[in-house]
Design a protein around this motif. Structure first.
Motif, PDB file in Angstrom:
ATOM      1  N   VAL A   1       0.842  -1.189   0.000  1.00  0.00           N
ATOM      2  CA  VAL A   1       0.000   0.000   0.000  1.00  0.00           C
ATOM      3  C   VAL A   1       0.882   1.247   0.000  1.00  0.00           C
ATOM      4  CG1 VAL A   1      -1.745   1.260   1.308  1.00  0.00           C
ATOM      5  CG2 VAL A   1      -1.861  -1.208   1.166  1.00  0.00           C
ATOM      6  N   ARG A   2       1.963   1.195   0.751  1.00  0.00           N
ATOM      7  CA  ARG A   2       2.879   2.341   0.778  1.00  0.00           C
ATOM      8  C   ARG A   2       3.499   2.592  -0.592  1.00  0.00           C
ATOM      9  NH1 ARG A   2       2.791   0.114   5.786  1.00  0.00           N
ATOM     10  NH2 ARG A   2       2.917   1.536   7.569  1.00  0.00           N
ATOM     11  N   ASP A   3       3.825   1.525  -1.321  1.00  0.00           N
ATOM     12  CA  ASP A   3       4.352   1.680  -2.675  1.00  0.00           C
ATOM     13  C   ASP A   3       3.318   2.335  -3.590  1.00  0.00           C
ATOM     14  OD1 ASP A   3       6.716   0.443  -1.924  1.00  0.00           O
ATOM     15  OD2 ASP A   3       6.057  -1.547  -2.619  1.00  0.00           O
ATOM     16  N   MET A   4       2.077   1.926  -3.449  1.00  0.00           N
ATOM     17  CA  MET A   4       1.026   2.504  -4.283  1.00  0.00           C
ATOM     18  C   MET A   4       0.795   3.979  -3.947  1.00  0.00           C
ATOM     19  SD  MET A   4      -1.674  -0.625  -4.537  1.00  0.00           S
ATOM     20  CE  MET A   4      -2.731   0.256  -5.667  1.00  0.00           C
ATOM     21  N   ILE A   5       0.872   4.321  -2.675  1.00  0.00           N
ATOM     22  CA  ILE A   5       0.693   5.726  -2.282  1.00  0.00           C
ATOM     23  C   ILE A   5       1.843   6.565  -2.832  1.00  0.00           C
ATOM     24  CG2 ILE A   5       0.618   7.314  -0.313  1.00  0.00           C
ATOM     25  CD1 ILE A   5      -0.879   5.106   1.215  1.00  0.00           C
ATOM     26  N   ARG A   6       3.059   6.033  -2.761  1.00  0.00           N
ATOM     27  CA  ARG A   6       4.197   6.755  -3.349  1.00  0.00           C
ATOM     28  C   ARG A   6       3.983   6.959  -4.850  1.00  0.00           C
ATOM     29  NH1 ARG A   6       7.181   3.000  -0.057  1.00  0.00           N
ATOM     30  NH2 ARG A   6       7.919   4.064   1.804  1.00  0.00           N
ATOM     31  N   ARG A   7       3.434   5.955  -5.504  1.00  0.00           N
ATOM     32  CA  ARG A   7       3.172   6.039  -6.939  1.00  0.00           C
ATOM     33  C   ARG A   7       2.144   7.130  -7.235  1.00  0.00           C
ATOM     34  NH1 ARG A   7       1.103   0.845 -10.435  1.00  0.00           N
ATOM     35  NH2 ARG A   7       1.328   1.773 -12.482  1.00  0.00           N
ATOM     36  N   TYR A   8       1.073   7.197  -6.435  1.00  0.00           N
ATOM     37  CA  TYR A   8       0.069   8.237  -6.636  1.00  0.00           C
ATOM     38  C   TYR A   8       0.668   9.620  -6.392  1.00  0.00           C
ATOM     39  CZ  TYR A   8      -3.393   4.485  -6.634  1.00  0.00           C
ATOM     40  OH  TYR A   8      -4.114   3.356  -6.924  1.00  0.00           O
ATOM     41  N   CYS A   9       1.541   9.735  -5.401  1.00  0.00           N
ATOM     42  CA  CYS A   9       2.202  11.021  -5.142  1.00  0.00           C
ATOM     43  C   CYS A   9       3.035  11.452  -6.339  1.00  0.00           C
ATOM     44  CB  CYS A   9       3.073  10.935  -3.894  1.00  0.00           C
ATOM     45  SG  CYS A   9       2.172  10.909  -2.346  1.00  0.00           S
ATOM     46  N   ARG A  10       3.788  10.524  -6.905  1.00  0.00           N
ATOM     47  CA  ARG A  10       4.593  10.844  -8.091  1.00  0.00           C
ATOM     48  C   ARG A  10       3.712  11.262  -9.260  1.00  0.00           C
ATOM     49  NH1 ARG A  10       7.574   6.374  -6.758  1.00  0.00           N
ATOM     50  NH2 ARG A  10       6.391   5.110  -8.226  1.00  0.00           N
ATOM     51  N   GLU A  11       2.613  10.548  -9.476  1.00  0.00           N
ATOM     52  CA  GLU A  11       1.727  10.863 -10.600  1.00  0.00           C
ATOM     53  C   GLU A  11       1.091  12.236 -10.464  1.00  0.00           C
ATOM     54  OE1 GLU A  11      -1.135   7.777 -10.884  1.00  0.00           O
ATOM     55  OE2 GLU A  11       0.286   6.363 -11.782  1.00  0.00           O
ATOM     56  N   HIS A  12       0.792  12.640  -9.245  1.00  0.00           N
ATOM     57  CA  HIS A  12       0.154  13.930  -9.018  1.00  0.00           C
ATOM     58  C   HIS A  12       1.177  15.048  -8.798  1.00  0.00           C
ATOM     59  CE1 HIS A  12      -4.092  12.671  -8.791  1.00  0.00           C
ATOM     60  NE2 HIS A  12      -3.565  11.512  -8.444  1.00  0.00           N
ATOM     61  N   GLY A  13       2.449  14.720  -8.841  1.00  0.00           N
ATOM     62  CA  GLY A  13       3.481  15.734  -8.680  1.00  0.00           C
ATOM     63  C   GLY A  13       3.602  16.262  -7.271  1.00  0.00           C
ATOM     64  N   LYS A  14       3.310  15.435  -6.283  1.00  0.00           N
ATOM     65  CA  LYS A  14       3.382  15.860  -4.887  1.00  0.00           C
ATOM     66  C   LYS A  14       4.368  14.970  -4.151  1.00  0.00           C
ATOM     67  CE  LYS A  14      -1.330  17.531  -4.865  1.00  0.00           C
ATOM     68  NZ  LYS A  14      -2.587  17.604  -4.155  1.00  0.00           N
ATOM     69  N   ASP A  15       4.700  15.372  -2.934  1.00  0.00           N
ATOM     70  CA  ASP A  15       5.554  14.524  -2.105  1.00  0.00           C
ATOM     71  C   ASP A  15       4.725  14.004  -0.931  1.00  0.00           C
ATOM     72  OD1 ASP A  15       5.279  16.910  -0.829  1.00  0.00           O
ATOM     73  OD2 ASP A  15       7.370  17.128  -0.286  1.00  0.00           O
ATOM     74  N   LEU A  16       5.332  13.160  -0.140  1.00  0.00           N
ATOM     75  CA  LEU A  16       4.603  12.526   0.959  1.00  0.00           C
ATOM     76  C   LEU A  16       4.135  13.532   1.999  1.00  0.00           C
ATOM     77  CD1 LEU A  16       6.689   9.283   1.534  1.00  0.00           C
ATOM     78  CD2 LEU A  16       4.501   9.517   0.391  1.00  0.00           C
ATOM     79  N   ALA A  17       4.761  14.672   2.076  1.00  0.00           N
ATOM     80  CA  ALA A  17       4.379  15.686   3.060  1.00  0.00           C
ATOM     81  C   ALA A  17       2.958  16.191   2.836  1.00  0.00           C
ATOM     82  CB  ALA A  17       5.355  16.849   3.025  1.00  0.00           C
ATOM     83  N   CYS A  18       2.441  16.073   1.620  1.00  0.00           N
ATOM     84  CA  CYS A  18       1.077  16.544   1.351  1.00  0.00           C
ATOM     85  C   CYS A  18       0.041  15.692   2.071  1.00  0.00           C
ATOM     86  CB  CYS A  18       0.803  16.572  -0.143  1.00  0.00           C
ATOM     87  SG  CYS A  18       0.642  14.945  -0.882  1.00  0.00           S
ATOM     88  N   LEU A  19       0.420  14.497   2.518  1.00  0.00           N
ATOM     89  CA  LEU A  19      -0.507  13.622   3.231  1.00  0.00           C
ATOM     90  C   LEU A  19      -0.785  14.109   4.655  1.00  0.00           C
ATOM     91  CD1 LEU A  19       0.882  10.169   2.121  1.00  0.00           C
ATOM     92  CD2 LEU A  19      -1.197  11.278   1.323  1.00  0.00           C
ATOM     93  N   ALA A  20       0.061  14.986   5.172  1.00  0.00           N
ATOM     94  CA  ALA A  20      -0.108  15.457   6.553  1.00  0.00           C
ATOM     95  C   ALA A  20      -1.455  16.142   6.742  1.00  0.00           C
ATOM     96  CB  ALA A  20       1.033  16.395   6.924  1.00  0.00           C
ATOM     97  N   HIS A  21      -1.850  16.940   5.793  1.00  0.00           N
ATOM     98  CA  HIS A  21      -3.143  17.641   5.910  1.00  0.00           C
ATOM     99  C   HIS A  21      -4.297  16.647   5.793  1.00  0.00           C
ATOM    100  CE1 HIS A  21      -5.998  20.869   5.770  1.00  0.00           C
ATOM    101  NE2 HIS A  21      -6.497  20.395   4.630  1.00  0.00           N
ATOM    102  N   ALA A  22      -4.191  15.685   4.888  1.00  0.00           N
ATOM    103  CA  ALA A  22      -5.263  14.696   4.707  1.00  0.00           C
ATOM    104  C   ALA A  22      -5.394  13.783   5.923  1.00  0.00           C
ATOM    105  CB  ALA A  22      -5.010  13.867   3.453  1.00  0.00           C
TER     106      ALA A  22
END
Length: 107
Positions: free
Chosen positions: A24-45
């Motif tokens: 799941v972590r790999d998939m989340i990293r993949r979605y972050c790359r596709e949307h041009g964001k880094d993992l830090a954007c998950l803090a707000h969510a």
């Protein structure tokens, strides 16, 4: 120049299926790359600090359902990707889910 609002949808349509052994972590990293964001954007969510996001990705314990739903709402995943992410998260958490039973139709 920004890639545009539909760039992530175009990349999602062009990508192949995730490998069966992807976490799941790999998939989340993949979605972050596709949307041009880094993992830090998950803090707000996830309603936490950025350091906490990095700690979650550094640990091996399964993600909480609210964290998975936060990723789905942040990236506005379609039903197929959202259900795939939920299914993988549940299986990583130890649930014995057989995907063939989910797709079975009553005759």
């Amino acid at each position: 120049m920004s890639p545009g609002p539909r760039a992530a949808a175009v990349r999602a349509a062009l990508r192949g299926a995730a490998p069966a052994n992807a976490s799941v972590r790999d998939m989340i990293r993949r979605y972050c790359r596709e949307h041009g964001k880094d993992l830090a954007c998950l803090a707000h969510a996830w309603n936490c600090k950025v350091l906490s996001v990095w700690r979650v990705f550094g640990r091996k314990r399964p993600l909480l359902p609210r964290q998975v739903e936060g990723v789905i709402s942040l990236f506005q995943l379609d039903e197929f990707d959202a259900n795939d992410l939920r299914l993988r998260a549940a299986r990583e958490a130890g649930w014995q889910i057989d995907p063939s039973m989910l797709l079975q139709e009553d005759a």
